[in-house]
Design an enzyme around this catalytic site. Sequence first.
Site, mmCIF file in Angstrom:
data_model
loop_
_atom_site.group_PDB
_atom_site.id
_atom_site.type_symbol
_atom_site.label_atom_id
_atom_site.label_comp_id
_atom_site.label_asym_id
_atom_site.label_seq_id
_atom_site.Cartn_x
_atom_site.Cartn_y
_atom_site.Cartn_z
ATOM 1 C CG HIS A 233 -21.577 -8.062 2.664
ATOM 2 N ND1 HIS A 233 -20.522 -7.204 2.450
ATOM 3 C CD2 HIS A 233 -21.035 -9.219 3.117
ATOM 4 C CE1 HIS A 233 -19.396 -7.813 2.767
ATOM 5 N NE2 HIS A 233 -19.680 -9.037 3.168
ATOM 6 C CD GLU B 236 -23.516 5.346 14.917
ATOM 7 O OE1 GLU B 236 -22.396 5.538 15.416
ATOM 8 O OE2 GLU B 236 -24.548 5.902 15.319
HETATM 9 C C1 GAR Z 1 -21.931 -6.723 -5.371
HETATM 10 O O1 GAR Z 1 -21.468 -8.051 -5.327
HETATM 11 C C2 GAR Z 1 -22.218 -6.211 -3.980
HETATM 12 O O2 GAR Z 1 -22.762 -7.172 -3.131
HETATM 13 C C3 GAR Z 1 -20.826 -5.819 -3.530
HETATM 14 O O3 GAR Z 1 -20.249 -5.222 -4.644
HETATM 15 C C4 GAR Z 1 -20.818 -5.783 -5.825
HETATM 16 C C5 GAR Z 1 -21.347 -4.658 -6.678
HETATM 17 O O4 GAR Z 1 -21.788 -5.151 -7.901
HETATM 18 N N1 GAR Z 1 -20.872 -4.945 -2.421
HETATM 19 C C6 GAR Z 1 -19.949 -4.967 -1.464
HETATM 20 O O5 GAR Z 1 -18.992 -5.707 -1.482
HETATM 21 C C7 GAR Z 1 -20.173 -3.967 -0.347
HETATM 22 N N2 GAR Z 1 -19.276 -4.223 0.717
HETATM 23 P P1 GAR Z 1 -22.724 -4.264 -8.821
HETATM 24 O O6 GAR Z 1 -22.052 -2.887 -8.909
HETATM 25 O O7 GAR Z 1 -22.725 -4.956 -10.150
HETATM 26 O O8 GAR Z 1 -24.085 -4.186 -8.188
#
Ligand code: GAR
Length: 224
Positions: free
Chosen positions: A109, A142
């Site tokens: 995250h 969860e």
């Molecule tokens: C990343 O920054 C990840 O932490 C975030 O989406 C991006 C995906 O980048 N995830 C979230 O926000 C989950 N809630 P990527 O596809 O280049 O790995």
Amino acid sequence: MKRIAVLASGRGSNFQALIDAIRDGYLNVACAGLVTDNPGAYAIVRAREAGIPVRVIDYSLFSTKEDYEAALFSVMQSLDVDLFVLAGYMRILGPRIVREFSGRIINIHPALLPSFAGLHAQRQALEYGVRVSGCTVHFVDEGMDTGPIIIQACVPVFPGDDEESLSARILEKEHQCLPWAVRIVCEGRFRIEGRRVLVNEGNDTKNIAPGDTAHRPGKDRNPF
Ligand code: GAR
């Protein structure tokens, strides 16, 4: 050798960090599959280039979330892996999946949880006006982004930052933290006490000064 599978919805740069870590020998695991809810995800291209099997479960083709979850559940079961890594997977896993694979799903995250859970974490952090942000890798329970924390790394927030510049700074840390966390979990070098994940870091922190958050490329990839 432990087997992992990755769930990703988009660009897949964190997935790529895992592919690279496996290729470099930092991670001694086999990646048994990429699972995606998005047939247009660039992660699919990365998987094909790395020879990793792809399972597309196109969310838009299901009439209910329950039907989608049922399909996802059976794909996850069929993969027969030790660990599922959510690497930019932009949906909340339903309780049946979380229970079935309890302790075997981790998520990355782009914020220092418990601050700024959910979508657009970097935007939330900027709007709140925090002076530091970062990333968190945690076990999935969860709740939404609420499971026990395996690792966090922080970055400064500068006055001139926008969502793009802050996201890029955090992403660099993500690419260090995620392989590190997968390695710790796959090597079984942790135990969970209540909410706390106690990590046996072994040699990984050798020569790393406490509190040093500098990027340390190279041999041990310690993200601290
Ligand atoms: C990343 O920054 C990840 O932490 C975030 O989406 C991006 C995906 O980048 N995830 C979230 O926000 C989950 N809630 P990527 O596809 O280049 O790995």
